[in-house]
Design a protein around this motif. Structure first.
Motif, mmCIF file in Angstrom:
data_model
loop_
_atom_site.group_PDB
_atom_site.id
_atom_site.type_symbol
_atom_site.label_atom_id
_atom_site.label_comp_id
_atom_site.label_asym_id
_atom_site.label_seq_id
_atom_site.Cartn_x
_atom_site.Cartn_y
_atom_site.Cartn_z
ATOM 1 N N GLN A 23 0.910 -2.024 -13.910
ATOM 2 C CA GLN A 23 2.229 -1.460 -14.176
ATOM 3 C C GLN A 23 3.243 -2.583 -14.153
ATOM 4 O O GLN A 23 3.395 -3.275 -13.143
ATOM 5 N N PHE A 24 3.928 -2.762 -15.284
ATOM 6 C CA PHE A 24 4.924 -3.836 -15.417
ATOM 7 C C PHE A 24 4.337 -5.183 -15.007
ATOM 8 O O PHE A 24 4.975 -5.997 -14.339
ATOM 9 N N GLY A 25 3.084 -5.402 -15.412
ATOM 10 C CA GLY A 25 2.436 -6.680 -15.143
ATOM 11 C C GLY A 25 1.909 -6.833 -13.741
ATOM 12 O O GLY A 25 1.385 -7.898 -13.387
ATOM 13 N N GLN A 26 2.019 -5.796 -12.921
ATOM 14 C CA GLN A 26 1.563 -5.867 -11.534
ATOM 15 C C GLN A 26 0.368 -4.941 -11.321
ATOM 16 O O GLN A 26 0.339 -3.824 -11.838
ATOM 17 N N GLU A 27 -0.615 -5.433 -10.557
ATOM 18 C CA GLU A 27 -1.768 -4.592 -10.226
ATOM 19 C C GLU A 27 -1.339 -3.519 -9.227
ATOM 20 O O GLU A 27 -0.670 -3.806 -8.239
ATOM 21 N N ILE A 28 -1.740 -2.278 -9.509
ATOM 22 C CA ILE A 28 -1.335 -1.166 -8.649
ATOM 23 C C ILE A 28 -2.507 -0.212 -8.449
ATOM 24 O O ILE A 28 -3.243 0.096 -9.392
ATOM 25 N N VAL A 29 -2.700 0.222 -7.211
ATOM 26 C CA VAL A 29 -3.734 1.199 -6.861
ATOM 27 C C VAL A 29 -3.030 2.503 -6.488
ATOM 28 O O VAL A 29 -2.079 2.496 -5.695
ATOM 29 N N THR A 30 -3.481 3.599 -7.076
ATOM 30 C CA THR A 30 -2.917 4.915 -6.781
ATOM 31 C C THR A 30 -3.967 5.754 -6.064
ATOM 32 O O THR A 30 -5.112 5.831 -6.512
ATOM 33 N N ALA A 31 -3.560 6.357 -4.949
ATOM 34 C CA ALA A 31 -4.523 7.116 -4.147
ATOM 35 C C ALA A 31 -3.837 8.311 -3.511
ATOM 36 O O ALA A 31 -2.610 8.371 -3.421
ATOM 37 N N ASP A 72 6.702 25.972 -2.160
ATOM 38 C CA ASP A 72 6.299 24.848 -3.003
ATOM 39 C C ASP A 72 7.224 23.669 -2.718
ATOM 40 O O ASP A 72 8.449 23.796 -2.828
ATOM 41 N N VAL A 73 6.655 22.544 -2.327
ATOM 42 C CA VAL A 73 7.441 21.331 -2.119
ATOM 43 C C VAL A 73 6.805 20.195 -2.909
ATOM 44 O O VAL A 73 5.598 20.194 -3.154
ATOM 45 N N PHE A 74 7.630 19.257 -3.315
ATOM 46 C CA PHE A 74 7.148 18.166 -4.166
ATOM 47 C C PHE A 74 7.697 16.835 -3.668
ATOM 48 O O PHE A 74 8.894 16.705 -3.424
ATOM 49 N N PHE A 75 6.810 15.872 -3.528
ATOM 50 C CA PHE A 75 7.190 14.531 -3.118
ATOM 51 C C PHE A 75 6.771 13.522 -4.187
ATOM 52 O O PHE A 75 5.653 13.593 -4.708
ATOM 53 N N ALA A 76 7.661 12.603 -4.484
ATOM 54 C CA ALA A 76 7.286 11.478 -5.337
ATOM 55 C C ALA A 76 6.313 10.588 -4.560
ATOM 56 O O ALA A 76 6.284 10.612 -3.332
ATOM 57 N N PRO A 77 5.495 9.788 -5.251
ATOM 58 C CA PRO A 77 4.568 8.902 -4.542
ATOM 59 C C PRO A 77 5.306 7.926 -3.627
ATOM 60 O O PRO A 77 6.373 7.422 -3.967
ATOM 61 N N MET A 78 4.718 7.671 -2.464
ATOM 62 C CA MET A 78 5.226 6.620 -1.588
ATOM 63 C C MET A 78 4.702 5.279 -2.092
ATOM 64 O O MET A 78 3.563 5.194 -2.570
ATOM 65 N N ILE A 79 5.510 4.261 -1.985
ATOM 66 C CA ILE A 79 5.154 2.960 -2.546
ATOM 67 C C ILE A 79 4.939 1.945 -1.427
ATOM 68 O O ILE A 79 5.771 1.811 -0.523
ATOM 69 N N PHE A 80 3.799 1.234 -1.515
ATOM 70 C CA PHE A 80 3.436 0.243 -0.504
ATOM 71 C C PHE A 80 3.131 -1.096 -1.167
ATOM 72 O O PHE A 80 2.797 -1.174 -2.350
ATOM 73 N N SER A 81 3.222 -2.146 -0.364
ATOM 74 C CA SER A 81 2.750 -3.472 -0.761
ATOM 75 C C SER A 81 1.587 -3.839 0.156
ATOM 76 O O SER A 81 1.687 -3.709 1.374
ATOM 77 N N TYR A 152 0.920 -1.734 -4.355
ATOM 78 C CA TYR A 152 1.051 -2.924 -5.200
ATOM 79 C C TYR A 152 0.343 -4.101 -4.537
ATOM 80 O O TYR A 152 0.469 -4.326 -3.337
ATOM 81 N N SER A 153 -0.395 -4.835 -5.338
ATOM 82 C CA SER A 153 -1.060 -6.044 -4.850
ATOM 83 C C SER A 153 -0.263 -7.281 -5.279
ATOM 84 O O SER A 153 0.426 -7.275 -6.308
ATOM 85 N N ASN A 154 -0.349 -8.323 -4.492
ATOM 86 C CA ASN A 154 0.156 -9.648 -4.883
ATOM 87 C C ASN A 154 1.666 -9.703 -5.120
ATOM 88 O O ASN A 154 2.137 -10.480 -5.955
#
Length: 365
Positions: A23-31, A72-81, A152-154
């Motif tokens: 994503q945008f040139g960055q390696e990303i793992v979604t889980a 019903d509740v909805f959360f956007a993904p949490m983002i980590f490095s 996000y990695s690196n």
């Protein structure tokens, strides 16, 4: 609810089913993982994150609790490095973390702090009532609550800060109009949805049900919500305790519908032209509702229409009315228009102005 944390433990590792991409040139793992897992590998770096805002944590806690209670509740993904922690296995599509590894959170700290707050509170309650089945079930559902995370990695510290800044400055909060239209278990909200869809004299096209503001319609659903509460209870804050119930609902609904009908009837025919008139400014309409509430309380045997005839109809609602300058309204000498900012001051000053208009006219009868 599926307990993802149990499925994700293998020996001394946390194992998450995941996918990897760019994503945008960055390696990303979604889980997807559980709250319990996130609390294990969460790390907050103050060089990246801002301070916790307790009021946001409190509000999110209530939202989470409503989700566990069945809404019903909805959360956007949490983002980590990852900062070099964890390994993605291409063959098994799994992301593995040592039990002692930590991932730095870049977006979502208030959400996870809200979960942590609820967890601590429930654990404290369980020490008092260790056999309470409802508390035990709530605790289990809370810990196994599923969350989507992006790792996000690196990323170096500069890129982490940039990502944090971009996410938190370029996103926008859901506006009150949409919250009212979508939220469940709020009687005022249910009432407003009925009114804007089926008002007996006003077309649904004249109500704004998605945007935060309107310049071409009568009012937003959020404004109608505040009007209804002010008209029926005298309070214009959405967070204050409400007196509405299944018993008072029909009366409050009828009163709000009548108010809107009379508002349109006793204001200028072209009042939707906000370049010319101020009466459909949201704070002014709330002030009119406050005025009607006070008059109904003082003169309970009078019909609501009398209060519109006695004051609303006789006011010059144009931007040319110099009376408004004394009522906390800001006047722009260049545009020659009023601005009605602070709801508290405007509601107080305008409602008193209308009360004096009514009482003055009544004294001369």
């Amino acid at each position: 609810m599926l307990d993802l944390s149990v499925l994700g433990k293998k020996g001394n590792h946390i194992v998450l089913k995941a996918t990897k991409g760019i994503q945008f040139g960055q390696e990303i793992v979604t889980a997807q993982c559980s709250v319990n897992d996130v609390l294990k590998f969460l790390l907050i770096d103050r060089d990246v994150q801002r301070d916790i805002a307790p009021e946001r944590v409190s509000a999110i806690s209530k939202y989470i609790q409503s989700g566990i209670d069945g809404e019903d509740v909805f959360f956007a993904p949490m983002i980590f490095s990852s900062r070099g922690k964890g390994v993605y296995d291409e063959e098994t599509s799994e992301f593995r973390l040592n039990m002692n590894d930590k991932l730095v959170i870049l977006d979502g700290q208030h959400r996870i702090k809200a979960f942590e707050h609820l967890k601590n509170r429930v654990e404290a309650m369980l020490t008092q009532k260790p056999q309470d089945k409802d508390l035990m079930e709530f605790s289990d559902n809370l810990e196994s609550f599923p969350l989507t995370i992006q790792i996000y990695s690196n990323l170096d510290l500069v890129k982490e800060r940039q990502l944090f800044t971009d996410v938190n400055t370029k996103s926008s909060a859901v506006n009150n109009t949409l919250l009212i239209m979508y939220k469940k278990d709020d009687l005022y909200g249910e009432m407003i949805k009925e009114i804007v869809s089926n008002h007996p004299t006003i077309s649904p096209d004249l109500f704004e049900c998605r945007s935060k503001t309107t310049r071409s319609k009568l009012a937003t659903a959020a404004t109608i919500y505040v009007i209804a509460k002010t008209l029926n209870e005298g309070t214009y804050t959405r967070t204050s305790n409400s007196k509405i119930s299944s018993q008072t609902y029909p009366v409050y609904k009828k009163s709000t519908e009548e108010f809107l009908t009379l508002l349109v009837k006793y204001t200028p025919k072209d009042a939707l032209d906000r370049e010319k008139y101020v009466v459909y400014s949201s704070n002014v309409m709330v002030a009119i509702a406050k005025y009607v509430f006070e008059m109904k309380k003082k003169y309970p045997n009078k019909r609501m229409e009398e209060f519109f005839k006695g004051a609303i109809y006789n006011v010059d609602w144009s931007h040319k009315n110099n009376d408004f300058r004394k009522l906390a309204a800001k006047y722009n000498n260049q545009t020659k228009k009023y601005n009605f900012g602070s709801i508290g001051r405007i509601v107080r000053t305008f409602s008193m102005y209308l009360i004096e208009k009514y009482e003055g006219a009544r004294a001369h009868v």
